[in-house]
Design a protein around this motif. Structure first.
Motif, PDB file in Angstrom:
ATOM      1  N   LEU A  91     -35.083 -25.793  77.205  1.00 24.85           N
ATOM      2  CA  LEU A  91     -34.839 -27.202  76.913  1.00 24.85           C
ATOM      3  C   LEU A  91     -36.078 -27.996  77.266  1.00 24.85           C
ATOM      4  CD1 LEU A  91     -33.100 -29.815  76.472  1.00 24.85           C
ATOM      5  CD2 LEU A  91     -32.439 -29.595  78.884  1.00 24.85           C
ATOM      6  N   ALA A  92     -36.544 -28.822  76.343  1.00 21.48           N
ATOM      7  CA  ALA A  92     -37.587 -29.807  76.635  1.00 21.48           C
ATOM      8  C   ALA A  92     -36.898 -31.157  76.593  1.00 21.48           C
ATOM      9  CB  ALA A  92     -38.721 -29.733  75.616  1.00 21.48           C
ATOM     10  N   GLN A  93     -36.664 -31.731  77.769  1.00 29.54           N
ATOM     11  CA  GLN A  93     -35.980 -33.021  77.893  1.00 29.54           C
ATOM     12  C   GLN A  93     -37.035 -34.110  78.035  1.00 29.54           C
ATOM     13  OE1 GLN A  93     -32.512 -33.679  78.035  1.00 29.54           O
ATOM     14  NE2 GLN A  93     -33.085 -35.821  77.986  1.00 29.54           N
ATOM     15  N   ILE A  94     -36.994 -35.091  77.140  1.00 29.71           N
ATOM     16  CA  ILE A  94     -37.958 -36.185  77.166  1.00 29.71           C
ATOM     17  C   ILE A  94     -37.254 -37.415  77.718  1.00 29.71           C
ATOM     18  CG2 ILE A  94     -39.661 -37.493  75.865  1.00 29.71           C
ATOM     19  CD1 ILE A  94     -39.951 -34.368  75.746  1.00 29.71           C
ATOM     20  N   SER A 106     -33.120 -20.543  80.393  1.00 26.83           N
ATOM     21  CA  SER A 106     -33.964 -19.854  81.375  1.00 26.83           C
ATOM     22  C   SER A 106     -35.177 -20.709  81.742  1.00 26.83           C
ATOM     23  CB  SER A 106     -34.418 -18.494  80.847  1.00 26.83           C
ATOM     24  OG  SER A 106     -35.166 -18.647  79.662  1.00 26.83           O
ATOM     25  N   ARG A 107     -35.438 -21.747  80.942  1.00 21.88           N
ATOM     26  CA  ARG A 107     -36.610 -22.598  81.176  1.00 21.88           C
ATOM     27  C   ARG A 107     -36.271 -24.024  80.775  1.00 21.88           C
ATOM     28  NH1 ARG A 107     -40.631 -24.350  83.456  1.00 21.88           N
ATOM     29  NH2 ARG A 107     -42.732 -24.322  82.645  1.00 21.88           N
ATOM     30  N   VAL A 108     -36.716 -24.987  81.577  1.00 26.52           N
ATOM     31  CA  VAL A 108     -36.553 -26.405  81.264  1.00 26.52           C
ATOM     32  C   VAL A 108     -37.892 -27.097  81.472  1.00 26.52           C
ATOM     33  CG1 VAL A 108     -35.405 -28.570  81.900  1.00 26.52           C
ATOM     34  CG2 VAL A 108     -34.115 -26.425  81.944  1.00 26.52           C
ATOM     35  N   LEU A 109     -38.285 -27.902  80.509  1.00 34.74           N
ATOM     36  CA  LEU A 109     -39.478 -28.739  80.592  1.00 34.74           C
ATOM     37  C   LEU A 109     -38.970 -30.176  80.604  1.00 34.74           C
ATOM     38  CD1 LEU A 109     -41.400 -27.006  77.667  1.00 34.74           C
ATOM     39  CD2 LEU A 109     -41.567 -26.458  80.108  1.00 34.74           C
ATOM     40  N   TYR A 110     -39.125 -30.852  81.722  1.00 34.37           N
ATOM     41  CA  TYR A 110     -38.603 -32.209  81.861  1.00 34.37           C
ATOM     42  C   TYR A 110     -39.780 -33.172  81.938  1.00 34.37           C
ATOM     43  CZ  TYR A 110     -35.881 -36.087  83.873  1.00 34.37           C
ATOM     44  OH  TYR A 110     -35.297 -37.301  84.119  1.00 34.37           O
TER      45      TYR A 110
END
Length: 150
Positions: A91-94, A106-110
């Motif tokens: 997830l890439a949360q902007i 397994s991975r989050v880009l916040y």
């Protein structure tokens, strides 16, 4: 185990840094859902992914695609907070708040800026108490590169 990277933006906007982060995520074998509630920013991200410095990043906008076409996208841009229909494990949360449910990721880009720092701090504190989560904080330096903060 879920790896969460908190990326504090200082001088650049999300559409400027996201292509590089998504390139790395795709190279690592992830399928990505990019969540952004701001329609104008989502459109700017779409444009940035069409014309990154070195190559096109395959992606689509969920609202423009039917379920079958959305599923085929390695990177799916979405304004809604619905389950990822592209089978994303990243997830890439902007901005905004991270979703309560990170199951299947397994991975989050916040990515957040100074306007969202209180929300990011609250998410950091909440996630620090949970088992199976490893968080890292990255701050954009003067040179525009992200530096890992202690």
């Amino acid at each position: 185990m879920i790896e969460i990277g908190f990326y504090q933006l200082a001088s650049r906007r999300a559409e400027a840094v996201l292509p590089q982060l998504l390139t790395k995520a795709l190279a690592a074998g992830h399928r990505v859902i990019v969540r952004c509630a701001d329609a104008e920013l989502l459109a700017a991200i779409d444009t940035a992914l069409w014309y990154p410095a070195d190559s096109f990043l395959p992606h689509g906008i969920a609202a423009d695609l039917g379920p079958a076409r959305a599923f085929s996208q390695p990177v799916l841009l979405d304004a809604a907070d619905l389950p990822a229909v592209n089978g994303a494990d990243c997830l890439a949360q902007i901005g905004g708040a991270l979703p309560d449910d990170l199951i299947g990721l397994s991975r989050v880009l916040y990515l957040f800026n100074a306007d969202s720092i209180d929300v990011a701090r609250a998410s950091w504190r909440l996630l620090a108490k949970q088992d199976g989560i490893v968080s890292a904080y990255w701050r954009e330096g003067e040179n525009g590169r992200f530096e890992k903060a202690a």
